[in-house]
Design an enzyme around this catalytic site. Structure first.
Site, PDB file in Angstrom:
ATOM      1  N   PHE A 186       4.297  -3.169  -4.924  1.00 16.50           N
ATOM      2  CA  PHE A 186       4.549  -4.017  -3.797  1.00 16.50           C
ATOM      3  C   PHE A 186       4.753  -5.439  -4.227  1.00 16.50           C
ATOM      4  O   PHE A 186       3.932  -5.965  -4.969  1.00 16.50           O
ATOM      5  CB  PHE A 186       3.574  -4.068  -2.871  1.00 16.50           C
ATOM      6  CG  PHE A 186       3.531  -2.707  -2.102  1.00 16.50           C
ATOM      7  CD1 PHE A 186       4.013  -2.663  -0.689  1.00 16.50           C
ATOM      8  CD2 PHE A 186       2.705  -1.495  -2.486  1.00 16.50           C
ATOM      9  CE1 PHE A 186       4.208  -1.367   0.170  1.00 16.50           C
ATOM     10  CE2 PHE A 186       2.702  -0.427  -1.500  1.00 16.50           C
ATOM     11  CZ  PHE A 186       3.195  -0.267  -0.269  1.00 16.50           C
ATOM     12  N   ASP A 187       5.703  -6.227  -3.542  1.00 12.80           N
ATOM     13  CA  ASP A 187       5.753  -7.603  -3.872  1.00 12.80           C
ATOM     14  C   ASP A 187       4.554  -8.040  -2.708  1.00 12.80           C
ATOM     15  O   ASP A 187       4.232  -7.029  -1.798  1.00 12.80           O
ATOM     16  CB  ASP A 187       7.211  -8.150  -3.227  1.00 12.80           C
ATOM     17  CG  ASP A 187       7.240  -9.382  -3.140  1.00 12.80           C
ATOM     18  OD1 ASP A 187       6.808 -10.292  -3.760  1.00 12.80           O
ATOM     19  OD2 ASP A 187       7.722 -10.035  -1.830  1.00 12.80           O
TER      20      ASP A 187
END
Length: 217
Positions: free
Chosen positions: A8-9
């Protein structure tokens, strides 16, 4: 589902950092007598490396950009970092991924030390196997380098079972460079055109859709 590792960003994907980041940018610009029209005009700073944004949007050289980043951190370190909120539904998604034994990590251009403080602040530590970002000295800010570092730390060798999730073109391009699939999330700060042009594996428009792709699908 074929994926085993989910990257995930952070900003614009797991949390909505708009208030803290834009106020921190405004603080740095005003301290250096640079014009600020509105906080909304500074939303473009959310996601990309700060140095690149200062150089691009305020036409400064690298040394000046690094000076602005230091001023940015004066506000961000104790105030802006917590002017932030989780997207609705994110806890349920992370909990479901944990329950299904996925390996889950954060891959962000934000400095690692700040990313880990944010994850701790929201009580998310147990949901992530690794949290890696850039270095405070301005190195490892390229998203592809960050993703590579995460994959090395997690000993990921099967790229076909790994996917990157983010809201900006940098996330998708970083995934391409590491030969992994990607999901562009349209609820963040990248435009639909930006996401489409970066060619993610899929685009979703809400965390509900993201949940369906990762958990149901």
């Amino acid at each position: 589902m074929k994926y085993k590792t989910i990257l995930f960003d952070l900003d614009g994907t797991v949390t909505d950092p708009k208030v803290g980041i834009t106020k921190s940018v405004r603080y740095a610009l005003e301290k250096n007598n640079m014009e600020v029209h509105s906080l909304e005009a500074l939303e473009k700073f959310i996601g990309p490396p700060l140095k690149d944004s200062f150089m691009k949007y305020y036409d400064v050289d690298e040394a000046t950009a690094m000076h602005l980043i230091n001023d940015y951190r004066e506000y961000f370190t104790d105030k802006g970092i917590f002017e932030n909120k989780l997207y609705d539904g994110m806890i349920d998604l992370l909990k479901a991924l944990k329950d299904k034994d996925y390996t889950v990590a954060i891959a962000t251009s934000k400095p690692t030390v700040f990313a880990r403080r944010i994850i701790g602040h929201f009580g998310l530590v147990n949901y992530f196997d690794e949290v890696i970002g850039s270095n405070l000295d301005g190195t490892r800010i390229n998203k592809a380098e960050v993703i590579t570092s995460v994959m090395e730390q997690l000993n990921i060798t099967n790229t076909n079972q790994t996917i990157m999730i983010g809201d900006r073109e940098y996330d998708i391009r970083g995934a391409h460079e590491n030969k992994i699939d990607s999901i562009g999330v349209a609820y963040g700060y990248g435009t639909i055109d930006e996401l489409r042009q970066s060619n993610p594996t899929i685009i979703v428009y809400s965390i509900r859709e993201l949940y369906d792709q990762l958990i149901v699908g």
